[in-house]
Scaffold this motif. Structure first.
Motif: not given
Length: 306
Positions: A116-117, A142-143, A201, A203, A45, A176-177, A205-206
């Motif tokens: 954030n995470v 972020r993820c 995981r 993440e 993470s 997202a990825r 898409r931004n």
């Protein structure tokens, strides 16, 4: 930590934890006990000292303590008040106590805090709604490093043409990825669940793709109702035609457009599918670009799905 849906709803507590807590099958509680798996999830993470971390289902706090050591703050969401008490007791009087904020209740029914995470061992019965609650949350995180039932994780990462490719796959990958990180065997939990697990995981898409998500969701819902049938067949269903016609008439009304005499929504849809070379396509083999093109073709003709 909540884990794995019970096969039958029951109030029976199925095992006593070493801490003296009986795990509740209603919440599907299976505590992640392997410190190596916990360490790996925290490492993957990439938590920073300035981060606020969201943890869903902290259980007895095995992962929470590791996160508290790395992050600025951890917001732990837990539905079981007995586990909340256990977590509070675990950090009370330590240098980590001031970093921990506990939110008690059902995470699906609460507004998510800023984070954030996200790192979590997800209760399997809420996997799908929770993924989309996270992905539609703003501001962007972020993820997220999340543990799921293995087949659910495989659906998240499946590509067009794969056996497990489904609406969940395409809707998640739009926003997202998603990457598979590792497999986790059932013996890493106490008590062992009936299924294997995997960690992914996610993440976001931004910035997100320039489409209205509710429109996209409506389109894929229709297409994947019969993912092995052609789109031409899927869009001929009576209920689908009725819904699209209702939306089309509303669209025309809002934009002061006249509906011609003898109008047929069935013919209009057939023409759009034919012109987009999509009538013979099947949802199971269509990728993100295929669905985006199709949504644009419909929208440009005044056909909407939300």
């Amino acid at each position: 930590m909540p884990k794995v849906r019970a096969e039958k709803k029951t109030r029976t507590h199925n095992e006593v934890a070493k801490q003296g807590i009986m795990f509740n099958k209603d919440f599907g509680q299976h505590i992640l006990k392997n410190p190596m798996v916990i360490t790996s999830m925290v490492e993957k993470s990439a938590v920073r000292p300035t981060d606020t971390v969201l943890e869903i289902g902290p259980g007895t706090g095995n992962m929470t303590v590791r996160l508290l050591e790395q992050a600025k703050k951890v917001v732990a969401c837990e539905i079981d008040t007995r586990l909340v008490a256990e977590l509070q007791k675990r950090v009370q009087g330590t240098h980590l106590q001031h970093k921990l904020q506990i939110e008690v209740g059902d995470v699906l029914k609460k507004d998510l805090p800023f984070f954030n995470v996200c790192v979590a061992n997800i209760p399997y019965q809420i996997s799908s709604p929770l993924v989309f609650k996270l992905l539609l949350h703003r501001p962007f995180f972020r993820c997220a490093v999340l543990m799921f039932q293995r087949e659910f994780a495989q659906r998240l990462v499946a590509k067009a043409g794969d056996k497990l490719y489904c609406r969940l796959s395409v809707n998640t990958q739009l926003l997202a990825r998603v990457d598979m990180l590792m497999k986790v065997g059932k013996n890493n939990f106490r008590p062992p669940p009936k299924v294997e697990s995997s960690v992914v995981r996610i993440e976001p898409r931004n910035p997100p793709p320039p489409i209205v998500y509710s429109e996209w969701d409506g389109l894929t819902r229709i297409a994947f109702t019969r993912k092995n049938k052609t789109l031409g067949s899927a869009f001929k269903q009576t209920s689908v035609l009725a819904l699209i016609e209702k939306n089309y008439k509303l669209h025309c009304s809002l934009h002061n457009k006249e509906i011609p005499e003898g109008f047929s929504i069935k013919e209009k849809i057939e023409n759009i599918l034919t012109n987009a070379s999509a009538a013979e396509k099947r949802a199971r083999t269509m990728d993100l670009d295929d669905f985006m093109s199709l949504l644009h073709a419909f929208n440009s003709e005044g056909i909407h799905f939300s």
